[in-house]
Design a protein around this motif. Structure first.
Motif, mmCIF file in Angstrom:
data_model
loop_
_atom_site.group_PDB
_atom_site.id
_atom_site.type_symbol
_atom_site.label_atom_id
_atom_site.label_comp_id
_atom_site.label_asym_id
_atom_site.label_seq_id
_atom_site.Cartn_x
_atom_site.Cartn_y
_atom_site.Cartn_z
ATOM 1 N N ALA A 1 -93.418 8.867 15.960
ATOM 2 C CA ALA A 1 -92.402 7.948 15.449
ATOM 3 C C ALA A 1 -93.035 6.605 15.095
ATOM 4 O O ALA A 1 -92.724 6.015 14.049
ATOM 5 C CB ALA A 1 -91.296 7.762 16.483
ATOM 6 N N PHE A 2 -93.950 6.115 15.928
ATOM 7 C CA PHE A 2 -94.617 4.850 15.646
ATOM 8 C C PHE A 2 -95.496 4.964 14.404
ATOM 9 O O PHE A 2 -95.525 4.057 13.570
ATOM 10 C CB PHE A 2 -95.442 4.407 16.851
ATOM 11 C CG PHE A 2 -96.152 3.102 16.631
ATOM 12 C CD1 PHE A 2 -95.445 1.915 16.600
ATOM 13 C CD2 PHE A 2 -97.522 3.075 16.439
ATOM 14 C CE1 PHE A 2 -96.093 0.704 16.387
ATOM 15 C CE2 PHE A 2 -98.178 1.874 16.223
ATOM 16 C CZ PHE A 2 -97.464 0.688 16.200
ATOM 17 N N ALA B 1 -95.073 6.989 11.880
ATOM 18 C CA ALA B 1 -94.180 7.047 10.723
ATOM 19 C C ALA B 1 -93.662 5.653 10.385
ATOM 20 O O ALA B 1 -93.590 5.276 9.207
ATOM 21 C CB ALA B 1 -93.021 8.003 11.009
ATOM 22 N N TYR B 2 -93.330 4.868 11.393
ATOM 23 C CA TYR B 2 -92.864 3.496 11.178
ATOM 24 C C TYR B 2 -93.928 2.661 10.473
ATOM 25 O O TYR B 2 -93.638 1.949 9.515
ATOM 26 C CB TYR B 2 -92.483 2.859 12.518
ATOM 27 C CG TYR B 2 -92.280 1.366 12.437
ATOM 28 C CD1 TYR B 2 -91.112 0.839 11.894
ATOM 29 C CD2 TYR B 2 -93.256 0.485 12.875
ATOM 30 C CE1 TYR B 2 -90.926 -0.535 11.807
ATOM 31 C CE2 TYR B 2 -93.082 -0.877 12.787
ATOM 32 C CZ TYR B 2 -91.917 -1.384 12.257
ATOM 33 O OH TYR B 2 -91.748 -2.736 12.158
ATOM 34 N N VAL B 3 -95.165 2.742 10.939
ATOM 35 C CA VAL B 3 -96.250 1.956 10.352
ATOM 36 C C VAL B 3 -96.489 2.370 8.904
ATOM 37 O O VAL B 3 -96.632 1.524 8.019
ATOM 38 C CB VAL B 3 -97.539 2.103 11.192
ATOM 39 C CG1 VAL B 3 -98.735 1.513 10.472
ATOM 40 C CG2 VAL B 3 -97.358 1.448 12.544
ATOM 41 N N ILE C 1 -94.365 3.839 6.782
ATOM 42 C CA ILE C 1 -93.224 3.450 5.947
ATOM 43 C C ILE C 1 -93.223 1.940 5.720
ATOM 44 O O ILE C 1 -92.967 1.472 4.614
ATOM 45 C CB ILE C 1 -91.901 3.932 6.582
ATOM 46 C CG1 ILE C 1 -91.826 5.453 6.517
ATOM 47 C CG2 ILE C 1 -90.703 3.297 5.906
ATOM 48 C CD1 ILE C 1 -90.695 6.060 7.309
ATOM 49 N N LYS C 2 -93.550 1.166 6.743
ATOM 50 C CA LYS C 2 -93.587 -0.294 6.599
ATOM 51 C C LYS C 2 -94.653 -0.709 5.596
ATOM 52 O O LYS C 2 -94.416 -1.572 4.752
ATOM 53 C CB LYS C 2 -93.839 -0.952 7.950
ATOM 54 C CG LYS C 2 -93.863 -2.462 7.887
ATOM 55 C CD LYS C 2 -93.769 -3.072 9.244
ATOM 56 C CE LYS C 2 -93.907 -4.558 9.274
ATOM 57 N NZ LYS C 2 -93.381 -5.302 8.183
ATOM 58 N N LYS C 3 -95.835 -0.103 5.650
ATOM 59 C CA LYS C 3 -96.886 -0.431 4.695
ATOM 60 C C LYS C 3 -96.460 -0.056 3.278
ATOM 61 O O LYS C 3 -96.730 -0.793 2.328
ATOM 62 C CB LYS C 3 -98.185 0.293 5.056
ATOM 63 C CG LYS C 3 -98.918 -0.339 6.194
ATOM 64 C CD LYS C 3 -100.257 0.311 6.421
ATOM 65 C CE LYS C 3 -100.988 -0.356 7.548
ATOM 66 N NZ LYS C 3 -102.331 0.182 7.728
#
Length: 59
Positions: A18-19, A21-23, A25-27
């Motif tokens: 999950a982390f 994927a977050y990184v 998507i944020k980039k």
């Protein structure tokens, strides 16, 4: 005891995914964001409110 460690390991793996994927998507979102530029560069003063500005229409 081994079963509890497996559950903790699975939860840690899910949290890691999950982390990640977050990184990612944020980039991606940050790279698509349009940068307008510096506001000071694009500032245009309104000379109609300047006391030192003499308009041609003033008699």
């Amino acid at each position: 005891m081994k079963k509890a460690l497996k559950i903790v390991a699975i939860l840690a793996a899910i949290a890691g995914l999950a982390f990640a994927a977050y990184v990612i998507i944020k980039k991606y979102v940050d790279s698509k964001r349009v940068v307008i530029g510096n506001d000071a560069e694009n500032y245009v003063s309104c000379s109609c409110v300047d006391d030192s500005f003499l308009s041609e229409t003033v008699a």
